[in-house]
Motif scaffolding. Structure first.
Motif, PDB file in Angstrom:
ATOM      1  N   GLN A 189       4.755  -4.168   3.942  1.00  0.00           N
ATOM      2  CA  GLN A 189       3.606  -3.595   4.647  1.00  0.00           C
ATOM      3  C   GLN A 189       4.125  -2.729   5.784  1.00  0.00           C
ATOM      4  N   ALA A 190       3.783  -1.435   5.731  1.00  0.00           N
ATOM      5  CA  ALA A 190       4.196  -0.478   6.767  1.00  0.00           C
ATOM      6  C   ALA A 190       5.694  -0.547   7.033  1.00  0.00           C
ATOM      7  N   GLY A 191       6.486  -0.681   5.962  1.00  0.00           N
ATOM      8  CA  GLY A 191       7.928  -0.683   6.082  1.00  0.00           C
ATOM      9  C   GLY A 191       8.555  -2.002   6.442  1.00  0.00           C
ATOM     10  N   GLU A 192       7.747  -3.044   6.591  1.00  0.00           N
ATOM     11  CA  GLU A 192       8.275  -4.339   6.992  1.00  0.00           C
ATOM     12  C   GLU A 192       8.135  -5.366   5.872  1.00  0.00           C
ATOM     13  N   PHE A 193       9.088  -6.286   5.813  1.00  0.00           N
ATOM     14  CA  PHE A 193       9.057  -7.373   4.847  1.00  0.00           C
ATOM     15  C   PHE A 193       7.942  -8.352   5.213  1.00  0.00           C
ATOM     16  N   VAL A 194       7.095  -8.668   4.225  1.00  0.00           N
ATOM     17  CA  VAL A 194       6.008  -9.619   4.451  1.00  0.00           C
ATOM     18  C   VAL A 194       6.305 -10.967   3.814  1.00  0.00           C
ATOM     19  N   SER A 195       6.665 -10.951   2.522  1.00  0.00           N
ATOM     20  CA  SER A 195       6.911 -12.217   1.836  1.00  0.00           C
ATOM     21  C   SER A 195       7.651 -11.974   0.537  1.00  0.00           C
ATOM     22  N   MET A 196       8.274 -13.052   0.029  1.00  0.00           N
ATOM     23  CA  MET A 196       8.879 -13.077  -1.294  1.00  0.00           C
ATOM     24  C   MET A 196       8.431 -14.368  -1.956  1.00  0.00           C
ATOM     25  N   GLU A 197       7.755 -14.246  -3.085  1.00  0.00           N
ATOM     26  CA  GLU A 197       7.187 -15.412  -3.755  1.00  0.00           C
ATOM     27  C   GLU A 197       7.613 -15.433  -5.204  1.00  0.00           C
ATOM     28  N   ALA A 198       7.898 -16.633  -5.717  1.00  0.00           N
ATOM     29  CA  ALA A 198       8.146 -16.789  -7.155  1.00  0.00           C
ATOM     30  C   ALA A 198       6.818 -16.714  -7.884  1.00  0.00           C
ATOM     31  N   GLU A 250       0.840  -1.202   0.000  1.00  0.00           N
ATOM     32  CA  GLU A 250       0.000   0.000   0.000  1.00  0.00           C
ATOM     33  C   GLU A 250       0.877   1.255   0.000  1.00  0.00           C
ATOM     34  N   ASN A 251       0.273   2.394  -0.257  1.00  0.00           N
ATOM     35  CA  ASN A 251       0.996   3.660  -0.122  1.00  0.00           C
ATOM     36  C   ASN A 251       1.573   3.771   1.287  1.00  0.00           C
ATOM     37  N   GLY A 252       2.846   4.138   1.367  1.00  0.00           N
ATOM     38  CA  GLY A 252       3.502   4.221   2.663  1.00  0.00           C
ATOM     39  C   GLY A 252       4.136   2.928   3.119  1.00  0.00           C
ATOM     40  N   ALA A 253       4.103   1.892   2.261  1.00  0.00           N
ATOM     41  CA  ALA A 253       4.681   0.604   2.645  1.00  0.00           C
ATOM     42  C   ALA A 253       6.202   0.625   2.632  1.00  0.00           C
TER      43      ALA A 253
END
Length: 224
Positions: free
Chosen positions: A211-220, A37-40
Protein backbone atom coordinates in the motif's frame (compact mmCIF):
# COMPACT_ATOMS: atom_id res chain seq x y z
CA UNK A 1 17.67 -20.78 -0.49
CA UNK A 2 15.45 -17.77 -0.88
CA UNK A 3 14.51 -16.50 -4.31
CA UNK A 4 14.89 -12.87 -3.17
CA UNK A 5 15.75 -10.90 -0.06
CA UNK A 6 14.92 -7.22 0.40
CA UNK A 7 16.18 -5.26 3.39
CA UNK A 8 14.96 -1.68 3.94
CA UNK A 9 14.61 -1.17 0.19
CA UNK A 10 13.47 2.27 -0.97
CA UNK A 11 12.97 3.23 -4.61
CA UNK A 12 12.73 6.92 -5.48
CA UNK A 13 11.73 8.49 -8.77
CA UNK A 14 12.67 12.09 -8.16
CA UNK A 15 10.83 12.94 -4.94
CA UNK A 16 8.26 10.17 -5.38
CA UNK A 17 8.87 7.03 -3.31
CA UNK A 18 7.55 4.03 -5.25
CA UNK A 19 8.78 1.71 -2.46
CA UNK A 20 9.49 2.68 1.14
CA UNK A 21 11.77 0.71 3.48
CA UNK A 22 10.55 -2.60 2.11
CA UNK A 23 11.86 -5.69 3.91
CA UNK A 24 10.73 -9.18 2.93
CA UNK A 25 11.96 -12.63 1.97
CA UNK A 26 10.60 -14.65 -0.95
CA UNK A 27 10.99 -18.39 -0.57
CA UNK A 28 12.34 -20.34 -3.54
CA UNK A 29 9.80 -22.66 -5.14
CA UNK A 30 6.74 -20.66 -4.07
CA UNK A 31 4.21 -18.59 -6.01
CA UNK A 32 3.57 -15.06 -4.74
CA UNK A 33 0.59 -12.92 -5.65
CA UNK A 34 1.36 -9.22 -5.11
CA UNK A 35 -1.75 -7.12 -4.47
CA UNK A 36 -2.28 -3.40 -4.07
CA UNK A 37 -3.98 -0.41 -5.62
CA UNK A 38 -2.49 1.40 -8.61
CA UNK A 39 0.64 3.16 -7.39
CA UNK A 40 1.22 0.68 -4.57
CA UNK A 41 4.65 -0.22 -5.95
CA UNK A 42 3.88 -3.62 -7.50
CA UNK A 43 5.49 -2.96 -10.89
CA UNK A 44 8.46 -1.23 -9.25
CA UNK A 45 9.04 -4.33 -7.13
CA UNK A 46 8.96 -6.65 -10.14
CA UNK A 47 11.30 -4.42 -12.16
CA UNK A 48 13.84 -4.46 -9.33
CA UNK A 49 13.62 -8.25 -9.01
CA UNK A 50 14.18 -8.45 -12.78
CA UNK A 51 17.35 -6.37 -12.50
CA UNK A 52 15.89 -3.58 -14.63
CA UNK A 53 15.89 -1.10 -11.76
CA UNK A 54 18.07 -0.71 -8.68
CA UNK A 55 17.12 0.34 -5.15
CA UNK A 56 17.80 3.92 -4.20
CA UNK A 57 18.55 2.70 -0.70
CA UNK A 58 18.63 -0.68 0.99
CA UNK A 59 19.85 -4.12 -0.02
CA UNK A 60 18.40 -6.51 -2.61
CA UNK A 61 19.61 -10.00 -3.51
CA UNK A 62 18.01 -12.22 -6.16
CA UNK A 63 18.83 -15.94 -6.34
CA UNK A 64 21.75 -15.32 -4.02
CA UNK A 65 23.37 -12.47 -5.95
CA UNK A 66 22.93 -9.02 -7.44
CA UNK A 67 19.71 -8.76 -9.43
CA UNK A 68 21.36 -7.32 -12.54
CA UNK A 69 23.75 -10.29 -12.65
CA UNK A 70 21.02 -12.93 -12.48
CA UNK A 71 19.11 -12.01 -15.62
CA UNK A 72 19.90 -15.30 -17.35
CA UNK A 73 17.93 -17.02 -14.58
CA UNK A 74 15.05 -14.53 -14.53
CA UNK A 75 12.27 -13.71 -17.01
CA UNK A 76 9.96 -10.70 -16.79
CA UNK A 77 6.62 -10.21 -18.53
CA UNK A 78 5.57 -6.57 -18.28
CA UNK A 79 2.40 -4.65 -19.17
CA UNK A 80 3.89 -4.06 -22.62
CA UNK A 81 4.16 -7.23 -24.69
CA UNK A 82 7.70 -6.30 -25.85
CA UNK A 83 7.05 -7.84 -29.27
CA UNK A 84 8.15 -6.70 -32.72
CA UNK A 85 4.92 -6.04 -34.59
CA UNK A 86 6.36 -6.75 -38.03
CA UNK A 87 7.50 -10.28 -37.03
CA UNK A 88 5.44 -13.42 -36.59
CA UNK A 89 5.11 -15.01 -33.17
CA UNK A 90 7.69 -17.64 -34.10
CA UNK A 91 10.09 -15.02 -35.44
CA UNK A 92 9.75 -13.00 -32.22
CA UNK A 93 10.56 -15.98 -30.03
CA UNK A 94 13.40 -17.16 -32.24
CA UNK A 95 14.94 -13.70 -32.01
CA UNK A 96 14.59 -13.46 -28.21
CA UNK A 97 15.92 -16.95 -27.51
CA UNK A 98 18.83 -16.21 -29.85
CA UNK A 99 19.68 -13.12 -27.78
CA UNK A 100 19.76 -15.14 -24.56
CA UNK A 101 21.93 -17.84 -26.08
CA UNK A 102 24.24 -15.21 -27.53
CA UNK A 103 24.80 -13.62 -24.12
CA UNK A 104 27.63 -15.82 -22.91
CA UNK A 105 26.30 -18.89 -24.75
CA UNK A 106 23.54 -19.33 -22.20
CA UNK A 107 21.88 -22.74 -22.54
CA UNK A 108 18.75 -21.69 -20.65
CA UNK A 109 16.70 -20.76 -23.72
CA UNK A 110 14.16 -23.40 -24.69
CA UNK A 111 12.27 -24.19 -27.84
CA UNK A 112 10.24 -21.30 -29.37
CA UNK A 113 7.98 -23.81 -31.11
CA UNK A 114 7.22 -25.70 -27.90
CA UNK A 115 6.65 -22.46 -25.99
CA UNK A 116 4.09 -21.25 -28.56
CA UNK A 117 2.32 -24.60 -28.56
CA UNK A 118 2.23 -24.54 -24.76
CA UNK A 119 0.24 -21.28 -24.79
CA UNK A 120 -2.13 -22.58 -27.46
CA UNK A 121 -0.72 -20.84 -30.53
CA UNK A 122 0.30 -22.27 -33.88
CA UNK A 123 4.05 -21.69 -34.35
CA UNK A 124 3.55 -21.80 -38.13
CA UNK A 125 1.08 -18.91 -38.20
CA UNK A 126 2.48 -16.61 -40.89
CA UNK A 127 0.85 -13.27 -40.10
CA UNK A 128 2.76 -10.64 -38.09
CA UNK A 129 1.80 -10.06 -34.47
CA UNK A 130 0.44 -6.64 -35.44
CA UNK A 131 -2.51 -8.59 -36.84
CA UNK A 132 -3.00 -10.71 -33.71
CA UNK A 133 -5.79 -10.05 -31.23
CA UNK A 134 -4.78 -8.57 -27.86
CA UNK A 135 -5.31 -11.95 -26.26
CA UNK A 136 -3.04 -13.65 -28.80
CA UNK A 137 -0.35 -11.01 -28.27
CA UNK A 138 -0.54 -11.68 -24.53
CA UNK A 139 -0.05 -15.39 -25.22
CA UNK A 140 3.03 -14.72 -27.35
CA UNK A 141 4.42 -12.55 -24.57
CA UNK A 142 3.94 -15.40 -22.08
CA UNK A 143 5.56 -17.85 -24.51
CA UNK A 144 8.53 -15.47 -24.76
CA UNK A 145 9.23 -15.64 -21.03
CA UNK A 146 8.57 -19.38 -20.77
CA UNK A 147 11.02 -20.04 -23.61
CA UNK A 148 13.68 -18.41 -21.41
CA UNK A 149 13.29 -21.36 -18.99
CA UNK A 150 13.58 -19.06 -15.95
CA UNK A 151 14.23 -20.01 -12.36
CA UNK A 152 12.41 -16.84 -11.28
CA UNK A 153 9.37 -15.86 -13.37
CA UNK A 154 7.94 -12.35 -12.92
CA UNK A 155 4.49 -11.63 -14.39
CA UNK A 156 2.97 -8.14 -14.33
CA UNK A 157 -0.77 -8.39 -15.11
CA UNK A 158 -0.42 -11.55 -17.23
CA UNK A 159 -4.20 -12.04 -17.59
CA UNK A 160 -4.90 -8.71 -19.30
CA UNK A 161 -7.05 -9.04 -22.44
CA UNK A 162 -7.71 -12.74 -21.81
CA UNK A 163 -11.15 -14.32 -21.42
CA UNK A 164 -11.94 -16.58 -18.45
CA UNK A 165 -11.21 -19.77 -20.40
CA UNK A 166 -7.84 -18.45 -21.55
CA UNK A 167 -6.96 -17.42 -17.98
CA UNK A 168 -7.80 -20.94 -16.77
CA UNK A 169 -5.54 -22.41 -19.46
CA UNK A 170 -2.72 -20.04 -18.50
CA UNK A 171 -3.05 -20.98 -14.84
CA UNK A 172 -2.87 -24.68 -15.73
CA UNK A 173 0.27 -23.96 -17.76
CA UNK A 174 1.88 -22.07 -14.88
CA UNK A 175 1.06 -24.91 -12.48
CA UNK A 176 2.80 -27.27 -14.88
CA UNK A 177 5.71 -24.84 -15.29
CA UNK A 178 6.43 -25.11 -11.57
CA UNK A 179 7.22 -28.81 -12.03
CA UNK A 180 9.63 -28.39 -14.96
CA UNK A 181 13.06 -29.55 -13.74
CA UNK A 182 15.98 -27.12 -13.68
CA UNK A 183 19.49 -28.22 -14.55
CA UNK A 184 20.80 -26.88 -11.20
CA UNK A 185 18.14 -28.78 -9.26
CA UNK A 186 16.59 -25.63 -7.77
CA UNK A 187 12.86 -24.97 -7.55
CA UNK A 188 11.10 -22.42 -9.75
CA UNK A 189 9.57 -19.31 -8.20
CA UNK A 190 6.77 -17.16 -9.62
CA UNK A 191 5.87 -13.62 -8.57
CA UNK A 192 2.82 -12.09 -10.23
CA UNK A 193 0.51 -9.12 -10.02
CA UNK A 194 -3.08 -9.04 -11.20
CA UNK A 195 -6.34 -7.22 -10.64
CA UNK A 196 -8.09 -10.60 -11.04
CA UNK A 197 -6.92 -12.00 -7.73
CA UNK A 198 -9.81 -14.44 -7.40
CA UNK A 199 -8.68 -16.20 -10.59
CA UNK A 200 -5.00 -16.40 -9.61
CA UNK A 201 -5.53 -17.48 -6.00
CA UNK A 202 -5.58 -21.27 -6.68
CA UNK A 203 -2.08 -21.02 -8.15
CA UNK A 204 -0.56 -19.02 -5.30
CA UNK A 205 1.08 -20.02 -2.04
CA UNK A 206 1.36 -16.53 -0.56
CA UNK A 207 -0.37 -13.17 -0.94
CA UNK A 208 1.86 -10.13 -0.48
CA UNK A 209 0.05 -6.82 0.03
CA UNK A 210 1.53 -3.39 -0.67
CA UNK A 211 0.00 0.00 0.00
CA UNK A 212 1.52 3.29 -1.18
CA UNK A 213 4.93 1.63 -1.51
CA UNK A 214 4.91 0.06 1.93
CA UNK A 215 4.71 -3.58 3.01
CA UNK A 216 1.35 -4.37 4.60
CA UNK A 217 1.23 -8.14 5.04
CA UNK A 218 2.28 -11.56 3.77
CA UNK A 219 -0.27 -14.35 4.14
CA UNK A 220 -0.33 -18.00 3.13
CA UNK A 221 -3.28 -18.86 0.91
CA UNK A 222 -5.83 -21.47 1.94
CA UNK A 223 -4.68 -23.73 -0.92
CA UNK A 224 -1.08 -23.53 0.35
Amino acid sequence: MSAAELTNVTKLYGRFAALKNLSLSLEAGAVYLVLGENGAGKSSLLRMLAGLSTPTRGKLTVLGGQANRQQKRVAYMSHATMLYDELTGMENLTYYTGLRKGAGDCECAGSPEMALRAVGLDPHLKKPVSEYSQGMRQRVSLARVLAADPELLLLDEPFSNLDVQSVAQMLDLLKDFRTWPLANGNARTIVLTTHQAELAMPLCDHVLRLQAGEFVSMEATVSA
